[in-house]
Design a protein around this motif. Structure first.
Motif, PDB file in Angstrom:
ATOM      1  N   GLU A   1       4.164   1.806   1.073  1.00 50.11           N
ATOM      2  CA  GLU A   1       3.940   0.471   0.488  1.00 50.11           C
ATOM      3  C   GLU A   1       2.873  -0.329   1.248  1.00 50.11           C
ATOM      4  O   GLU A   1       2.078  -1.038   0.640  1.00 50.11           O
ATOM      5  N   HIS A   2       2.838  -0.229   2.580  1.00 51.53           N
ATOM      6  CA  HIS A   2       2.032  -1.196   3.348  1.00 51.53           C
ATOM      7  C   HIS A   2       0.807  -0.630   4.065  1.00 51.53           C
ATOM      8  O   HIS A   2      -0.061  -1.404   4.464  1.00 51.53           O
TER       9      HIS A   2
ATOM     10  N   GLY B   1      -1.907   1.042   3.272  1.00 53.09           N
ATOM     11  CA  GLY B   1      -3.228   0.800   2.681  1.00 53.09           C
ATOM     12  C   GLY B   1      -3.717  -0.606   2.986  1.00 53.09           C
ATOM     13  O   GLY B   1      -4.881  -0.815   3.371  1.00 53.09           O
ATOM     14  N   ALA B   2      -2.833  -1.588   2.867  1.00 51.61           N
ATOM     15  CA  ALA B   2      -3.216  -2.993   3.100  1.00 51.61           C
ATOM     16  C   ALA B   2      -3.606  -3.233   4.557  1.00 51.61           C
ATOM     17  O   ALA B   2      -4.491  -4.049   4.851  1.00 51.61           O
TER      18      ALA B   2
ATOM     19  N   ALA C   1       4.918  -8.831   2.692  1.00 48.71           N
ATOM     20  CA  ALA C   1       3.670  -8.111   2.381  1.00 48.71           C
ATOM     21  C   ALA C   1       2.630  -8.415   3.454  1.00 48.71           C
ATOM     22  O   ALA C   1       2.573  -9.537   3.978  1.00 48.71           O
ATOM     23  N   ILE C   2       1.808  -7.424   3.771  1.00 48.79           N
ATOM     24  CA  ILE C   2       0.750  -7.571   4.784  1.00 48.79           C
ATOM     25  C   ILE C   2      -0.154  -8.763   4.434  1.00 48.79           C
ATOM     26  O   ILE C   2      -0.562  -9.532   5.309  1.00 48.79           O
ATOM     27  N   ALA C   3      -0.435  -8.937   3.145  1.00 45.19           N
ATOM     28  CA  ALA C   3      -1.357 -10.000   2.716  1.00 45.19           C
ATOM     29  C   ALA C   3      -0.849 -11.396   3.073  1.00 45.19           C
ATOM     30  O   ALA C   3      -1.636 -12.350   3.147  1.00 45.19           O
TER      31      ALA C   3
ATOM     32  N   GLU D   1      -7.153  -1.636   4.951  1.00 47.58           N
ATOM     33  CA  GLU D   1      -8.176  -2.439   4.260  1.00 47.58           C
ATOM     34  C   GLU D   1      -8.635  -3.620   5.106  1.00 47.58           C
ATOM     35  O   GLU D   1      -9.745  -4.110   4.963  1.00 47.58           O
ATOM     36  N   ARG D   2      -7.763  -4.086   5.976  1.00 47.08           N
ATOM     37  CA  ARG D   2      -8.119  -5.213   6.859  1.00 47.08           C
ATOM     38  C   ARG D   2      -8.739  -4.720   8.168  1.00 47.08           C
ATOM     39  O   ARG D   2      -8.987  -5.499   9.084  1.00 47.08           O
TER      40      ARG D   2
END
Ligand SMILES: NC(=O)C1=CN([C@@H]2O[C@H](COP(=O)(O)OP(=O)(O)OC[C@H]3O[C@@H](n4cnc5c(N)ncnc54)[C@H](O)[C@@H]3O)[C@@H](O)[C@H]2O)C=CC1
Ligand SMILES: O=C([O-])CC(=O)C(=O)O
Length: 263
Positions: free
Chosen positions: A74-75, A77-78, A52-54, A81-82
């Motif tokens: 899946e990824h 958006g993350a 996961a990007i997080a 957001e960063r």
């Protein structure tokens, strides 16, 4: 030294990794959790391999999606957001209008830009420019050897193993093509987005035992004049669906991180 993150580490990403320009390092890879251990084994310990990007600890200069349409969904958006720069190759995922709208909202909220890569085709610059004066017609024909359509919906339309002549198994819009052939017709969506939209772009897909190359033909007509672009691409050895040029279009985008003259 600039740092890139790959989402996905399949045939295309491994080719891009081998061709990374000087002054750029692979800092992280995002793959499904079931693949993390296997990919860690393939890579230097300095590369963060996560699901996961997080989970990434680093701050990349560019994130490149090469994970298929589900991976983008899946990824992406993350990443936005960063406020990280995102380049996308599985453009066909954007045939889902809800995904397109939601990514646009997140990008606007975070003042992020999403770079849609030309991938296996050429001419997106001309097509996009031509649009400013109005386009009348855009068509795309995708022709691959039968092996290039293996594992796709084409198998339900034709017997790829016994084909003796070129067979059109799909005629429809770019949106339909991108959704029905997620690993084969991303370029249809890219052409749609660059030109007159996915619903107005007419697509024909062909399995042809007489060709060895992935042959993409784009035709556009408008107030600018007419354009025909044909690409006869050699597929990657590890994935006959994927043209080598798609990987090279990513190398180009990575080179641009460091370039003064952007071309
Ligand atoms: N725009 C274009 O011209 C082209 C676009 N493509 C797109 O690029 C994608 C990648 O191509 P290849 O590397 O040849 O495919 P591949 O099947 O060899 O590799 C896909 C990789 O993505 C990973 N992956 C799958 N789901 C994921 C998820 N949810 N999150 C993170 N990683 C995930 C897999 O583990 C694998 O490492 C294709 O699926 C297709 O959507 C492919 C060819 C041309
Ligand atoms: O690589 C290619 O020839 C095109 C492709 O698979 C896609 O657009 O998804």
């Amino acid at each position: 030294m600039k740092t890139v993150v790959f989402i996905g580490y399949g045939a295309m990403a491994q080719t891009v990794h081998r061709l990374l320009p000087q002054g750029v390092r692979l800092g992280g890879v995002v793959v499904p959790s079931a693949a993390v251990a296997e990919i860690k084994n393939k890579l230097d310990t300095s590369v963060e391999v996560v699901s996961a990007i997080a989970e990434l600890q680093l701050e990349p200069d560019l994130v490149v999606e090469m994970a298929g349409q589900a991976g983008l969904k899946e990824h992406a958006g993350a990443v936005l957001e960063r406020c990280w720069r995102l380049a996308v190759i599985s453009v066909g995922a954007l045939a889902d209008a809800d995904l397109l709208d939601s990514l646009q909202r997140v990008a606007e909220q975070h003042q992020a830009q999403i770079q849609l890569l030309p991938g296996a085709v050429a001419g997106m610059d001309g097509l996009r420019a031509a649009r400013a004066l109005g386009l009348e017609q855009v068509t795309y024909q995708g022709r691959k050897p039968p092996t290039g359509w293996k594992g796709s919906y084409a198998e339900q339309q034709v017997d790829l193993d016994t084909l003796t002549e070129a067979t059109v198994f799909f005629t429809g819009t770019a949106r339909e093509a991108a959704q029905l052939f997620p690993a084969n017709a991303n370029v249809a969506a890219t052409i749609g987005l660059a030109g007159i939209g996915m619903d107005a772009t007419q697509v024909q897909l062909i399995a042809d035992p007489a060709v060895q190359r992935n042959t993409h033909t784009i035709y556009a007509k408008g107030d600018f004049g007419e354009m025909t672009v044909q690409m006869k691409g050699i597929a990657l050895a590890d994935n006959p669906k994927t043209s080598t040029l798609a990987a090279l279009s990513i190398v180009r985008a990575i080179e641009q991180i460091n370039q003064v003259w952007v071309i």
